[in-house]
Design an enzyme around this catalytic site. Structure first.
Site, PDB file in Angstrom:
ATOM      1  N   ASP A 312     -30.615   8.339  -3.281  1.00  0.00           N
ATOM      2  CA  ASP A 312     -31.085   8.241  -1.902  1.00  0.00           C
ATOM      3  C   ASP A 312     -30.003   8.769  -0.961  1.00  0.00           C
ATOM      4  O   ASP A 312     -28.817   8.539  -1.186  1.00  0.00           O
ATOM      5  CB  ASP A 312     -31.396   6.789  -1.545  1.00  0.00           C
ATOM      6  CG  ASP A 312     -32.791   6.387  -1.986  1.00  0.00           C
ATOM      7  OD1 ASP A 312     -33.662   7.271  -2.057  1.00  0.00           O
ATOM      8  OD2 ASP A 312     -32.999   5.201  -2.272  1.00  0.00           O
ATOM      9  N   ARG A 387     -40.526   6.080  22.657  1.00  0.00           N
ATOM     10  CA  ARG A 387     -39.436   6.739  21.932  1.00  0.00           C
ATOM     11  C   ARG A 387     -38.270   7.061  22.866  1.00  0.00           C
ATOM     12  O   ARG A 387     -37.564   8.044  22.703  1.00  0.00           O
ATOM     13  CB  ARG A 387     -39.938   8.022  21.252  1.00  0.00           C
ATOM     14  CG  ARG A 387     -41.042   7.784  20.236  1.00  0.00           C
ATOM     15  CD  ARG A 387     -41.570   9.066  19.678  1.00  0.00           C
ATOM     16  NE  ARG A 387     -40.557   9.745  18.880  1.00  0.00           N
ATOM     17  CZ  ARG A 387     -40.585  11.047  18.625  1.00  0.00           C
ATOM     18  NH1 ARG A 387     -41.546  11.804  19.136  1.00  0.00           N
ATOM     19  NH2 ARG A 387     -39.657  11.591  17.872  1.00  0.00           N
ATOM     20  N   MET A 388     -38.062   6.174  23.847  1.00  0.00           N
ATOM     21  CA  MET A 388     -36.960   6.330  24.792  1.00  0.00           C
ATOM     22  C   MET A 388     -36.384   4.961  25.118  1.00  0.00           C
ATOM     23  O   MET A 388     -37.032   3.933  24.917  1.00  0.00           O
ATOM     24  CB  MET A 388     -37.425   6.987  26.109  1.00  0.00           C
ATOM     25  CG  MET A 388     -37.906   8.409  26.007  1.00  0.00           C
ATOM     26  SD  MET A 388     -38.221   9.124  27.650  1.00  0.00           S
ATOM     27  CE  MET A 388     -39.470   7.982  28.295  1.00  0.00           C
TER      28      MET A 388
END
Length: 700
Positions: A312, A387-388
């Protein structure tokens, strides 16, 4: 489980010596055919000695041979006991953590359900119990309700507490650990005796260790060699009698039972036979010391043959938290203005990314939080919808009201254009550049204008590129697995130095990639911690589950890393390779030993054959190339060396032969040179020195 157990402390030595005596029981000896046959030979010589004592004709030679044959068996038992002893010392510490514990069992998960106090051993799979601050967790299970801080130092040795919560990939808890805060409800996932501590105790004590396929195959080879030499030694008296009669010297060849048994024991592979079990146990012990539990001996061995590693990206190749590394201002904006706005928008952002923005502004421009914070500011938290995140600062006597936002480029652009402002093309170009470089761009804007871009970078761990280079030299190919888009994945893969990558990976894609690699004949290892990793962990040849992960992941893998450190996979592969190299090196050394012993004993047995009248030795004495003092001295020196070499190699068997990052062919050449040639030379020197010592002190 950290351990400071010294390999050679007095308590461990005493325990190993006692265990070596206990292992003389036929039931224990039978598990090692080579040493079992050696013990039968020692017993036969003991019977001969007893007969000679009763008849009054016992010799010092027979007494010494008898003692050293038994010492050979005891030294082999000692090697195994030393390997097991370190595990038992660790098991004792674990047993102390499994003290009598009680659980607060509940009948259902409904609030206010009645509790009853029951002993931990009475808990069954599927039972529910609750734990609060200060309680010991009674059994392995999965958190189904609540969140708590847990002290796992009894298992991992790490004092820092860890968080366990329901509904995620950090829901598994281990019996014997302690809740430090809050309250959780746990569903028991194992039956009594099947918990991690029980499995660890069984593993480190050696009781549950199963012989690996390669170990079984090598054991069969050693037994076959033993059978061949048994046939050779059994037919030797007939050949000796025939040679004596033909030469007119009947009885010239000594074929007494002590001599024949000595020859047999020296020629069979007693060295590797005595050390084989210790090598396997110590390999598992090295895993345990690194807090890795293997549920299969096959997995430990397979780790040494792995040639594909699936890793990963987050937490393994990279640090896992993106860090702000650069402020890129828009046209007409100074870097200081951008840094001030970015820091102001990040003051209430407690994410690692937000903290790194504050730190970068402080480091580059000496900005302090108190210099930009305002008491009349309203912080806007990050939301998945917008998304801020940012801050709204109310107007005061000197400054107008402003709003600052930072976030995803598309969201900030929409916010700026909604206010009638223009989103600069230069900023859009910088966003693309950062994305192509494998970074994450955050755009910063304030009321009416766009200020610039923050470059967040998923930082590659220091030294990881060098480790991948070492793996490549060992013939191991590395594949990075990430959910990033292909551009970002390619950039990070190039920086880290991995051989390949799998971008935008889903559980189905991971599973299919493992199957594809295995179909091409590769052995694959991977790590995982979530339920969605379980199919891939089960499919991999070596599946390392994180202890912090879900119960499904821990049950699917064949190893569990108690530290939950994904980079541990690289160490596991190195330990597996060291196990195989150690076994191969000591097998080579053991078989090469027979050459010197052959030149010591065979001439000693036949030295009197074809001798001239009155001479003590014949022309076959020319085979005594070591110049040993007498036939008895040669035989006794060989038996003594055969016993002592086992003890001398115990530290190497426990520590393991140092492995190097090199190709298989290069490692083979190196080991043949060191342990093959060394296995021939060492007995010549050792037997000669023992012969000189025996002669000088008059024991022969």
């Amino acid at each position: 489980m950290k351990s400071s157990t010294s390999a050679w402390n007095s308590a461990l030595l005493r325990r190993a010596c006692l265990d070596a005596l206990r292992k003389l029981h036929p039931r224990d000896l039978w598990r090692n055919p080579v040493i079992f046959v050696t013990a039968l030979g020692a017993l036969a010589v003991t019977v001969v000695l007893a007969r000679d004592v009763l008849a009054g004709r016992a010799t010092g030679f027979t007494v010494q041979i008898t003692l050293w044959l038994w010492f050979t068996v005891l030294f082999a038992n000692f090697a195994e006991a030393m390997a097991e002893g370190r595990g038992k010392a660790q098991a004792d510490a674990l047993k102390r953590t499994r003290s009598q514990t009680f659980a607060r069992r509940v009948r259902s998960a409904t609030p206010g359900a009645a509790e009853e106090r029951v002993a931990a051993p009475d808990m069954r799979k599927g039972d529910l119990f609750v734990c609060e601050t200060g309680d010991l967790i009674a059994a392995d299970g999965e958190v189904i309700e609540g969140i708590a801080s847990v002290d796992e130092s009894a298992i991992t040795g790490e004092s820092a507490p860890v968080v366990r919560e329901s509904g995620g990939d950090r829901s598994a808890v281990t019996g014997g650990t302690r809740v430090l805060s809050d309250r959780i409800m746990v569903r028991v996932s194992v039956e009594p005796g099947g918990g991690f501590i029980d499995r660890m105790i069984g593993l480190v004590e050696g009781a549950s260790r199963q012989r690996t396929p390669n170990e079984i195959a090598l054991g069969i080879l050693l037994f076959a060699l033993t059978a061949v030499f048994l046939g050779v030694v059994a037919t030797l008296p007939a050949f000796a009698r025939f040679s004596g009669l033909q030469s007119g010297q009947p009885g010239a060849v000594d074929t007494s039972l002590p001599v024949l048994v000595s020859l047999f024991v020296c020629l069979i592979p007693t060295t590797i036979g005595g050390l084989l079990s210790a090598i396997g146990i110590s390999g598992i012990d090295r895993l345990v010391r690194r807090n890795v539990i293997s549920t299969s001996g096959r997995a430990v061995e397979a780790a040494g043959d792995i040639d594909v590693l699936l890793l990963d990206k987050t937490g393994t190749i990279t640090l896992g938290n993106r860090q702000a590394v650069e402020f890129i201002p828009a046209p007409g904006v100074t870097p200081l203005e951008l840094a001030q706005a970015a820091q102001l928008a990040s003051l209430a952002d407690e994410t690692p990314e937000g903290r790194s923005i504050v730190v970068l502004a402080k480091d580059k421009f000496a900005l302090r939080e108190r210099e930009v914070a305002a008491p009349h500011a309203t912080f806007v938290p990050f939301a998945a919808q917008t998304r801020m995140s940012g801050v709204d600062v109310a107007a005061n006597a000197t400054t107008p009201a402003i709003a600052v936002r930072k976030g995803a480029a598309s969201s900030v652009r929409a916010w700026v254009e909604a206010q009638g402002a223009i989103y600069p093309a230069e900023v859009a170009a910088e966003v693309d550049r950062v994305s192509r470089a494998g970074g994450t761009p955050l755009v910063v804007a304030e009321t009416g204008r766009t200020l610039g871009v923050i470059y967040l970078k998923d930082v590659v761990k220091g030294g990881i590129r060098e480790r991948f280079s070492e793996l490549r030299r060992m013939g191991i190919r590395t594949v990075m697995i990430t959910g990033d888009n292909p551009l970002t994945a390619a950039a990070i893969a190039a920086e880290a130095g991995v051989d390949d990558f799998l971008a935008q990976a889903t559980p189905e894609m991971k599973l299919q990639r493992i199957r594809d690699e295995q179909a091409l004949g590769h052995l694959v290892a991977m790590t995982g911690d979530g339920t969605n990793d379980a199919p891939a962990l089960a499919q991999a040849d070596v599946g390392v589950a994180m202890n912090t992960g879900t119960q499904a992941a821990r049950e699917a893998g064949n190893m569990v890393d108690l530290d939950s450190n994904p980079t541990k996979l690289i160490e596991i592969v190195e330990i597996g390779k060291q196990l195989l190299i150690t076994r191969g090196a000591l097998t080579t050394f053991s078989l090469a030993n027979d050459i010197a012993k052959y030149f010591a004993i065979i001439p000693a047995i036949f030295v009197g054959l074809y001798a001239a009248s009155g001479a003590s030795s014949g022309p076959l004495a020319a085979l005594n190339i070591m110049g040993l003092a007498s036939p008895q001295s040669a035989i006794l020196s060989s038996v003594i060396f055969n016993a002592l070499i086992i003890v001398a190699l115990v530290p190497l068997a426990l520590r393991g032969v140092a492995s190097r990052a090199d190709s298989a062919s290069a490692l083979l050449r190196r080991n043949l040179l060191i342990y093959g040639v060394g296995g021939i030379v060492a007995p010549f020197l050792g037997i000669k020195l023992i012969d000189l010592a025996l002669t000088s002190i008059g024991l022969v």
